[in-house]
Design a protein around this motif. Structure first.
Motif, PDB file in Angstrom:
ATOM      1  N   ALA A 137      -0.106  10.473   0.825  1.00  0.00           N
ATOM      2  CA  ALA A 137       0.163   9.028   0.811  1.00  0.00           C
ATOM      3  C   ALA A 137       1.614   8.756   0.448  1.00  0.00           C
ATOM      4  O   ALA A 137       2.260   7.889   1.050  1.00  0.00           O
ATOM      5  CB  ALA A 137      -0.772   8.336  -0.164  1.00  0.00           C
ATOM      6  N   SER A 138       2.139   9.507  -0.504  1.00  0.00           N
ATOM      7  CA  SER A 138       3.523   9.323  -0.923  1.00  0.00           C
ATOM      8  C   SER A 138       4.497   9.743   0.173  1.00  0.00           C
ATOM      9  O   SER A 138       5.422   9.001   0.504  1.00  0.00           O
ATOM     10  CB  SER A 138       3.775  10.132  -2.188  1.00  0.00           C
ATOM     11  OG  SER A 138       5.132  10.096  -2.533  1.00  0.00           O
ATOM     12  N   GLU A 139       4.294  10.918   0.747  1.00  0.00           N
ATOM     13  CA  GLU A 139       5.225  11.434   1.757  1.00  0.00           C
ATOM     14  C   GLU A 139       5.204  10.617   3.047  1.00  0.00           C
ATOM     15  O   GLU A 139       6.237  10.432   3.679  1.00  0.00           O
ATOM     16  CB  GLU A 139       4.942  12.903   2.059  1.00  0.00           C
ATOM     17  CG  GLU A 139       5.406  13.814   0.960  1.00  0.00           C
ATOM     18  CD  GLU A 139       5.592  15.245   1.410  1.00  0.00           C
ATOM     19  OE1 GLU A 139       5.780  15.499   2.620  1.00  0.00           O
ATOM     20  OE2 GLU A 139       5.532  16.124   0.528  1.00  0.00           O
ATOM     21  N   LEU A 140       4.031  10.140   3.442  1.00  0.00           N
ATOM     22  CA  LEU A 140       3.921   9.369   4.683  1.00  0.00           C
ATOM     23  C   LEU A 140       4.024   7.864   4.445  1.00  0.00           C
ATOM     24  O   LEU A 140       3.904   7.093   5.388  1.00  0.00           O
ATOM     25  CB  LEU A 140       2.610   9.699   5.396  1.00  0.00           C
ATOM     26  CG  LEU A 140       2.480  11.122   5.908  1.00  0.00           C
ATOM     27  CD1 LEU A 140       1.127  11.321   6.581  1.00  0.00           C
ATOM     28  CD2 LEU A 140       3.601  11.461   6.882  1.00  0.00           C
ATOM     29  N   LYS A 141       4.231   7.485   3.176  1.00  0.00           N
ATOM     30  CA  LYS A 141       4.353   6.071   2.807  1.00  0.00           C
ATOM     31  C   LYS A 141       3.157   5.256   3.311  1.00  0.00           C
ATOM     32  O   LYS A 141       3.304   4.210   3.930  1.00  0.00           O
ATOM     33  CB  LYS A 141       5.670   5.496   3.304  1.00  0.00           C
ATOM     34  CG  LYS A 141       6.884   6.162   2.651  1.00  0.00           C
ATOM     35  CD  LYS A 141       8.171   5.620   3.164  1.00  0.00           C
ATOM     36  CE  LYS A 141       9.395   6.242   2.558  1.00  0.00           C
ATOM     37  NZ  LYS A 141       9.397   7.608   2.174  1.00  0.00           N
ATOM     38  N   ILE A 142       1.962   5.790   3.055  1.00  0.00           N
ATOM     39  CA  ILE A 142       0.724   5.096   3.428  1.00  0.00           C
ATOM     40  C   ILE A 142       0.495   3.982   2.423  1.00  0.00           C
ATOM     41  O   ILE A 142       0.536   4.204   1.217  1.00  0.00           O
ATOM     42  CB  ILE A 142      -0.458   6.087   3.465  1.00  0.00           C
ATOM     43  CG1 ILE A 142      -0.214   7.134   4.551  1.00  0.00           C
ATOM     44  CG2 ILE A 142      -1.772   5.360   3.693  1.00  0.00           C
ATOM     45  CD1 ILE A 142      -1.211   8.250   4.593  1.00  0.00           C
ATOM     46  N   THR A 143       0.259   2.790   2.914  1.00  0.00           N
ATOM     47  CA  THR A 143       0.117   1.619   2.054  1.00  0.00           C
ATOM     48  C   THR A 143      -1.212   1.650   1.297  1.00  0.00           C
ATOM     49  O   THR A 143      -2.159   2.337   1.703  1.00  0.00           O
ATOM     50  CB  THR A 143       0.186   0.326   2.875  1.00  0.00           C
ATOM     51  OG1 THR A 143      -0.942   0.288   3.761  1.00  0.00           O
ATOM     52  CG2 THR A 143       1.478   0.237   3.669  1.00  0.00           C
ATOM     53  N   GLU A 144      -1.271   0.872   0.226  1.00  0.00           N
ATOM     54  CA  GLU A 144      -2.510   0.753  -0.546  1.00  0.00           C
ATOM     55  C   GLU A 144      -3.635   0.188   0.326  1.00  0.00           C
ATOM     56  O   GLU A 144      -4.794   0.569   0.164  1.00  0.00           O
ATOM     57  CB  GLU A 144      -2.289  -0.143  -1.767  1.00  0.00           C
ATOM     58  CG  GLU A 144      -1.438   0.491  -2.847  1.00  0.00           C
ATOM     59  CD  GLU A 144      -2.077   1.727  -3.457  1.00  0.00           C
ATOM     60  OE1 GLU A 144      -3.316   1.755  -3.649  1.00  0.00           O
ATOM     61  OE2 GLU A 144      -1.329   2.683  -3.740  1.00  0.00           O
ATOM     62  N   ASP A 198      -4.043   0.677   3.550  1.00  0.00           N
ATOM     63  CA  ASP A 198      -4.548   1.761   4.398  1.00  0.00           C
ATOM     64  C   ASP A 198      -5.353   2.766   3.582  1.00  0.00           C
ATOM     65  O   ASP A 198      -6.337   3.321   4.062  1.00  0.00           O
ATOM     66  CB  ASP A 198      -3.407   2.454   5.131  1.00  0.00           C
ATOM     67  CG  ASP A 198      -2.823   1.598   6.248  1.00  0.00           C
ATOM     68  OD1 ASP A 198      -3.529   0.692   6.730  1.00  0.00           O
ATOM     69  OD2 ASP A 198      -1.662   1.831   6.637  1.00  0.00           O
TER      70      ASP A 198
END
Length: 79
Positions: free
Chosen positions: A31-38, A40
């Motif tokens: 989630a951090s590396e791909l900047k996945i939103t809360e 998502d």
């Protein structure tokens, strides 16, 4: 945003698996590396399981089948 498939997680998991981690720790890294939103991260299948968590677990499963990850103890994975 279109959610990434489990295959997109392979390089991230392998890069971050020198130390043993749980699947949930890998979810946080992905989630951090791909900047996945809360928003998502909150998406769920009808069964209630998180979509991203499910896909990370499938990525771990296939990396284990390819013998690229090991499972030294229950719920712990490393390269």
């Amino acid at each position: 945003m279109s959610l990434p498939t489990y295959q997109n997680f392979y390089p991230i998991l392998l890069r971050n698996s020198l130390e043993a981690k749980t699947a949930d720790e890998y979810v946080a890294i992905v989630a951090s590396e791909l900047k996945i939103t809360e928003e998502d991260l909150a998406l769920r299948y009808p069964s209630g399981e998180g979509i991203i968590r499910n896909r990370v677990r499938w990525a771990i499963h296939y990396l284990r089948r390819a013998e690229l990850l090991t499972k030294p103890s229950r719920g712990i994975y490393k390269i």
